[in-house]
Scaffold this active site. Structure first.
Site, PDB file in Angstrom:
ATOM      1  N   GLY A 134       0.845  -1.183   0.000  1.00 55.42           N
ATOM      2  CA  GLY A 134       0.000   0.000   0.000  1.00 55.42           C
ATOM      3  C   GLY A 134       0.882   1.236   0.000  1.00 55.42           C
ATOM      4  N   CYS A 170       5.678  -0.004   7.671  1.00 53.43           N
ATOM      5  CA  CYS A 170       5.350   1.160   6.843  1.00 53.43           C
ATOM      6  C   CYS A 170       6.590   1.546   6.049  1.00 53.43           C
ATOM      7  CB  CYS A 170       4.915   2.319   7.743  1.00 53.43           C
ATOM      8  SG  CYS A 170       4.526   3.823   6.838  1.00 53.43           S
ATOM      9  N   LEU A 171       6.403   1.794   4.749  1.00 53.77           N
ATOM     10  CA  LEU A 171       7.540   2.176   3.897  1.00 53.77           C
ATOM     11  C   LEU A 171       8.173   3.484   4.377  1.00 53.77           C
ATOM     12  CD1 LEU A 171       6.077   1.300   0.377  1.00 53.77           C
ATOM     13  CD2 LEU A 171       7.753  -0.007   1.690  1.00 53.77           C
ATOM     14  N   HIS A 195      -4.694   1.875   7.295  1.00 58.64           N
ATOM     15  CA  HIS A 195      -3.324   2.397   7.448  1.00 58.64           C
ATOM     16  C   HIS A 195      -3.079   3.554   6.471  1.00 58.64           C
ATOM     17  CE1 HIS A 195       1.184   1.686   8.045  1.00 58.64           C
ATOM     18  NE2 HIS A 195       1.155   2.429   6.945  1.00 58.64           N
ATOM     19  N   GLU A 196      -3.519   3.389   5.217  1.00 57.36           N
ATOM     20  CA  GLU A 196      -3.275   4.422   4.198  1.00 57.36           C
ATOM     21  C   GLU A 196      -4.142   5.661   4.437  1.00 57.36           C
ATOM     22  OE1 GLU A 196      -0.674   3.831   2.699  1.00 57.36           O
ATOM     23  OE2 GLU A 196      -0.597   1.650   2.845  1.00 57.36           O
ATOM     24  N   GLN A 206       3.188   9.919   1.041  1.00 54.42           N
ATOM     25  CA  GLN A 206       4.447   9.179   1.180  1.00 54.42           C
ATOM     26  C   GLN A 206       5.401   9.419   0.021  1.00 54.42           C
ATOM     27  OE1 GLN A 206       2.354   5.247   2.117  1.00 54.42           O
ATOM     28  NE2 GLN A 206       4.239   5.074   3.305  1.00 54.42           N
TER      29      GLN A 206
HETATM   30 CO    CO Z   1       2.574   3.484   5.824  1.00 56.89          CO
END
Ligand code: CO
Length: 181
Positions: free
Chosen positions: A46, A94-95, A136-137, A51
Site C-alpha cells: 500500500g 510502513c515504507l 493504514h493508508e 508518502q
Molecule cells: Co505506511
C-alpha cells in the site's frame, strides 16, 4: 519517482492533512502509474500520496494474488470510512518508517466511500487484508502514522529507534517486513 523518493519518518509532509482530489485528469493517472512502480520496487502493498511527497487524498493498494506473483492494483481517492466493526490485530510495517513492525489493533470490518480514478463514487465493505491496508493508508492521508496507534509504553520503547530513522541512521532491528504499507 523511485523507492528512494519515499518520504521517511521526520518528514513534515507525513504529518499534514492531505487536500481532497478534485481533478481526475491524465496527470493524476500518470502519477498513479508511477506510484505503482515505486510501491512494487519498495515491495510494499500500500502507498498513500503523501508518502511520495504529494499532499492529496489518494492512495494505492497492491493486493498480492495467492497463486502467482501478480497483484490486484487498486486506487482510492477521497476515501471516507462510514462504519467500522470488530477488532483485529496485525503486524504492520510502513515504507515511511523502515525497519519497524508492530502489532496494531484496528477495527476488523470497514464500510468505505471513495472515488475511482475517473472520480466516480463507490462504496465498499471489507474485513480482510484490504480493510487493514486501507485504514493504514487513510491514516497517512490524515497525517497519522501506525506508530501513533501503539500504546504509550510500546511507543516509548521505540523512541530512540524512531530518532535514528528520522536522522537516516542505521537501526539494529533492520528486518524487512512483508507487510509494508
Ligand atoms: Co505506511
Amino acid at each position: 519517482m523511485s523507492a528512494d523518493n519515499i518520504r521517511i519518518y521526520g518528514d513534515e509532509i507525513l504529518r499534514l492533512k492531505a487536500a481532497p482530489v478534485v481533478d481526475f485528469n491524465e496527470s493524476l493517472k500518470a502519477t498513479v502509474e508511477d506510484m505503482f512502480d515505486t510501491m512494487q520496487q519498495a515491495e510494499g502493498i500500500g502507498l498513500a500520496a503523501p508518502q511520495v511527497g504529494i499532499s492529496q487524498a489518494f492512495l494505492i493498494v497492491g493486493l498480492p494474488h495467492e497463486d502467482d506473483d501478480d497483484i490486484d492494483r487498486l486506487f482510492f481517492a477521497n476515501p471516507k470510512i462510514l462504519e467500522t466493526d470488530g477488532e483485529s490485530h496485525f503486524e504492520e510495517g510502513c515504507l515511511s518508517v523502515p525497519g519497524i513492525t508492530e502489532d496494531v489493533v484496528r477495527p476488523q470490518w470497514i464500510k468505505l466511500e471513495c472515488q475511482d480514478i475517473d472520480g466516480k463514487i463507490h462504496t465498499l465493505e471489507d474485513d480482510g487484508l484490504l480493510a487493514r491496508v486501507l485504514q493504514h493508508e487513510i491514516d497517512h492521508i490524515n497525517g497519522i502514522l501506525f506508530i501513533d496507534r501503539l500504546s504509550p509504553a510500546r511507543k516509548s520503547l521505540l523512541k530512540n529507534t524512531l530518532k535514528k530513522i528520522a536522522r537516516r541512521e542505521p537501526i539494529e532491528t533492520g528486518s524487512k517486513t512483508k507487510s509494508a504499507l
